[in-house]
Design an enzyme around this catalytic site. Structure first.
Site, PDB file in Angstrom:
ATOM      1  N   SER A  92       0.715  -1.065  -0.013  1.00  0.00           N
ATOM      2  CA  SER A  92       0.008  -0.046  -0.047  1.00  0.00           C
ATOM      3  C   SER A  92       0.741   1.405   0.095  1.00  0.00           C
ATOM      4  O   SER A  92       0.369   2.301  -0.306  1.00  0.00           O
ATOM      5  CB  SER A  92      -0.804   0.193   1.075  1.00  0.00           C
ATOM      6  OG  SER A  92      -0.346  -0.167   2.466  1.00  0.00           O
ATOM      7  N   ASN A 137      -3.195   6.346  -1.256  1.00  0.00           N
ATOM      8  CA  ASN A 137      -2.771   6.315   0.261  1.00  0.00           C
ATOM      9  C   ASN A 137      -2.041   7.832   0.618  1.00  0.00           C
ATOM     10  O   ASN A 137      -2.143   8.339   1.614  1.00  0.00           O
ATOM     11  CB  ASN A 137      -1.877   5.311   0.892  1.00  0.00           C
ATOM     12  CG  ASN A 137      -2.836   4.055   0.980  1.00  0.00           C
ATOM     13  OD1 ASN A 137      -4.132   4.415   1.254  1.00  0.00           O
ATOM     14  ND2 ASN A 137      -2.447   2.866   0.608  1.00  0.00           N
TER      15      ASN A 137
HETATM   16  N1  3HC Z   1     -17.697  -9.468  -0.209  1.00  0.00           N
HETATM   17  C1  3HC Z   1     -19.180  -9.263  -0.938  1.00  0.00           C
HETATM   18  N2  3HC Z   1     -19.806  -8.222  -0.696  1.00  0.00           N
HETATM   19  C2  3HC Z   1     -19.574  -7.414   0.222  1.00  0.00           C
HETATM   20  C3  3HC Z   1     -18.377  -7.391   1.024  1.00  0.00           C
HETATM   21  C4  3HC Z   1     -17.455  -8.625   0.772  1.00  0.00           C
HETATM   22  N3  3HC Z   1     -16.356  -8.549   1.334  1.00  0.00           N
HETATM   23  N4  3HC Z   1     -18.267  -6.399   1.801  1.00  0.00           N
HETATM   24  C5  3HC Z   1     -19.358  -5.659   1.499  1.00  0.00           C
HETATM   25  N5  3HC Z   1     -20.186  -6.263   0.577  1.00  0.00           N
HETATM   26  C6  3HC Z   1     -21.304  -5.945  -0.021  1.00  0.00           C
HETATM   27  C7  3HC Z   1     -22.607  -6.235   0.888  1.00  0.00           C
HETATM   28  O1  3HC Z   1     -23.122  -7.375   0.697  1.00  0.00           O
HETATM   29  C8  3HC Z   1     -23.540  -5.144   0.315  1.00  0.00           C
HETATM   30  O2  3HC Z   1     -24.455  -5.342  -0.631  1.00  0.00           O
HETATM   31  P1  3HC Z   1     -25.848  -4.848  -1.141  1.00  0.00           P
HETATM   32  O3  3HC Z   1     -25.952  -3.317  -0.985  1.00  0.00           O
HETATM   33  O4  3HC Z   1     -26.063  -5.570  -2.525  1.00  0.00           O
HETATM   34  O5  3HC Z   1     -26.626  -5.485   0.080  1.00  0.00           O
HETATM   35  C9  3HC Z   1     -23.004  -3.868  -0.111  1.00  0.00           C
HETATM   36  O6  3HC Z   1     -21.247  -4.671  -0.518  1.00  0.00           O
HETATM   37  C10 3HC Z   1     -22.468  -2.725   0.711  1.00  0.00           C
HETATM   38  O7  3HC Z   1     -22.208  -3.175   1.918  1.00  0.00           O
HETATM   39  P2  3HC Z   1     -22.796  -3.004   3.336  1.00  0.00           P
HETATM   40  O8  3HC Z   1     -24.300  -2.833   3.306  1.00  0.00           O
HETATM   41  O9  3HC Z   1     -22.110  -4.020   4.549  1.00  0.00           O
HETATM   42  O10 3HC Z   1     -22.253  -1.691   3.863  1.00  0.00           O
HETATM   43  P3  3HC Z   1     -22.069  -0.316   3.114  1.00  0.00           P
HETATM   44  O11 3HC Z   1     -23.008   0.027   2.308  1.00  0.00           O
HETATM   45  O12 3HC Z   1     -21.308   0.638   4.017  1.00  0.00           O
HETATM   46  O13 3HC Z   1     -20.586  -0.773   2.063  1.00  0.00           O
HETATM   47  C11 3HC Z   1     -18.401  -0.975   1.726  1.00  0.00           C
HETATM   48  C12 3HC Z   1     -19.434  -1.266   2.341  1.00  0.00           C
HETATM   49  C13 3HC Z   1     -18.479  -1.532   0.219  1.00  0.00           C
HETATM   50  C14 3HC Z   1     -17.137  -1.178   2.488  1.00  0.00           C
HETATM   51  C15 3HC Z   1     -18.484   0.744   1.572  1.00  0.00           C
HETATM   52  O14 3HC Z   1     -18.744   1.374   2.802  1.00  0.00           O
HETATM   53  C16 3HC Z   1     -17.287   1.418   0.923  1.00  0.00           C
HETATM   54  O15 3HC Z   1     -17.168   1.619  -0.206  1.00  0.00           O
HETATM   55  N6  3HC Z   1     -16.574   1.950   2.100  1.00  0.00           N
HETATM   56  C17 3HC Z   1     -15.442   2.625   1.475  1.00  0.00           C
HETATM   57  C18 3HC Z   1     -14.342   1.680   1.264  1.00  0.00           C
HETATM   58  C19 3HC Z   1     -13.138   2.150   0.693  1.00  0.00           C
HETATM   59  O16 3HC Z   1     -12.893   3.380   0.607  1.00  0.00           O
HETATM   60  N7  3HC Z   1     -12.055   1.050   0.530  1.00  0.00           N
HETATM   61  C20 3HC Z   1     -10.606   1.577   0.227  1.00  0.00           C
HETATM   62  C21 3HC Z   1      -9.785   1.804   1.183  1.00  0.00           C
HETATM   63  S1  3HC Z   1      -8.209   2.233   0.933  1.00  0.00           S
HETATM   64  C22 3HC Z   1      -7.514   0.580   0.605  1.00  0.00           C
HETATM   65  O17 3HC Z   1      -8.133  -0.429   0.631  1.00  0.00           O
HETATM   66  C23 3HC Z   1      -6.138   0.869   0.345  1.00  0.00           C
HETATM   67  C24 3HC Z   1      -5.133   0.363   1.520  1.00  0.00           C
HETATM   68  O18 3HC Z   1      -3.763   0.257   0.955  1.00  0.00           O
HETATM   69  C25 3HC Z   1      -5.261   0.895   2.827  1.00  0.00           C
END
Ligand code: 3HC
Length: 285
Positions: free
Chosen positions: A122, A193
């Site tokens: 990352s 990041n």
């Molecule tokens: N596998 C399959 N489906 C998943 C899942 C997984 N691991 N995690 C979430 N989902 C699905 C859920 O089933 C849900 O589906 P639905 O809407 O059809 O019911 C959908 O995704 C949304 O999930 P939730 O209802 O649990 O919750 P949210 O609406 O809050 O969504 C999230 C969760 C997709 C994580 C959303 O909040 C999001 O996009 N958050 C931002 C994530 C982000 O910014 N990630 C990048 C971080 S930085 C990084 O990774 C880099 C590293 O180097 C640090």
């Protein structure tokens, strides 16, 4: 270089959040996957996360195949030597330079010379990781986002010695997994990041300084700027230890504007790492 039509087996190093997600999306795209971690227990946890994620996707009809068929394409191993047949390696082990360099030096002697070695790091330097091998031109960054099965984007990171054909191959592979890509030079934190970590740290600092409750910090950023998660819940989601490691690398390389928030360090020291330990800025079941 082993080309697009030659890729059948993908090796993934690390069965943690990122590793198991990468293994899952590669298997979903039809590749045979060998997922390697150092302990059987880590592999079991990785497979559990894959099963859970595949059933969520299946429940929404988001999979073209039965989850069991996809799952069966992934095998687990604790032996690095079992990756010898890999046509592509994606490393997603812990974010420690020494560990990554050791893995890449070992891989160099295990997999064929024409195999691309990608790292999901990352913030660490692709060039420094690549210099542990005799094939730095075959090393590239493939930075997936968490949660891997859901996030659309993958960052392709180009090291000092990365061959342009390898960069192009990295874009192609990520796209073949159904992702969209962008490219970053090998500079600390890359695109994502470098910009995300100061945002998270500023959210933590502002909360720590009493600007708002944690709920209002997150609500304010979500409602005010239309992001899916505010800084504190996103930090919990990523893992506070990961955020601290990334922030420390940025601080070391880019100076004081990247200094990690004090409260981030205190929470990691206390073992409250976010969702994965059930306690971060928020409490989780
Ligand atoms: N596998 C399959 N489906 C998943 C899942 C997984 N691991 N995690 C979430 N989902 C699905 C859920 O089933 C849900 O589906 P639905 O809407 O059809 O019911 C959908 O995704 C949304 O999930 P939730 O209802 O649990 O919750 P949210 O609406 O809050 O969504 C999230 C969760 C997709 C994580 C959303 O909040 C999001 O996009 N958050 C931002 C994530 C982000 O910014 N990630 C990048 C971080 S930085 C990084 O990774 C880099 C590293 O180097 C640090």
């Amino acid at each position: 270089m082993r080309g697009r039509s030659d890729i059948e087996t993908v090796a993934v190093i690390g069965a943690g959040t990122m590793g198991n997600g990468i293994a899952q999306v590669a298997a979903t795209a039809g590749y045979d996957v060998v997922m390697r971690d150092i302990e059987r227990e880590f592999l079991d946890n990785g497979f559990e996360a894959i099963d859970d994620s595949l059933s969520r996707l299946a429940a929404k009809d988001d999979l073209e195949e039965d989850p069991g068929t996809i799952r069966d394409r992934i095998t687990g191993t604790t032996a690095l030597g079992d990756l010898a047949e890999a046509d592509l390696v994606v490393e997603a082990a812990v974010e420690e330079m020494d560990v990554k360099r050791d893995i890449f030096a070992d891989l160099d002697g295990i997999v064929d010379d024409d195999v691309v070695l990608a790292t999901n790091t990352s913030t660490l330097s692709i060039t420094t990781i690549a210099s542990a091998t005799d094939r730095p031109e075959m090393v590239v960054g493939l930075h997936f986002m968490n949660p891997v099965p859901v996030m659309r984007g993958v960052e392709v990171v180009v090291g000092e010695k990365t061959d342009p054909d390898v960069t192009e191959f990295a874009h192609w592979f990520a796209e073949d997994l159904g992702k969209e890509t962008w490219e970053s030079d090998d500079k600390p934190g890359f695109v994502t990041n470098r910009v995300l970590m100061p945002w998270i740290n500023e959210g933590i600092r502002a909360y720590d300084e009493g600007v708002a409750s944690k709920e209002d910090m997150d609500r304010g950023m979500k409602l005010g700027t239309n992001v899916p998660m505010g800084p504190l819940e996103l930090a919990d989601h990523i893992g506070l230890d990961i955020c601290l490691d990334a922030s420390r690398t940025l601080h070391e390389e880019l100076g004081d504007r990247y200094k990690p928030a004090y409260l981030l360090k205190r929470k990691v020291d206390a073992g409250d790492l976010g969702k994965k330990t059930g306690q971060g800025f928020y409490e989780y079941e």
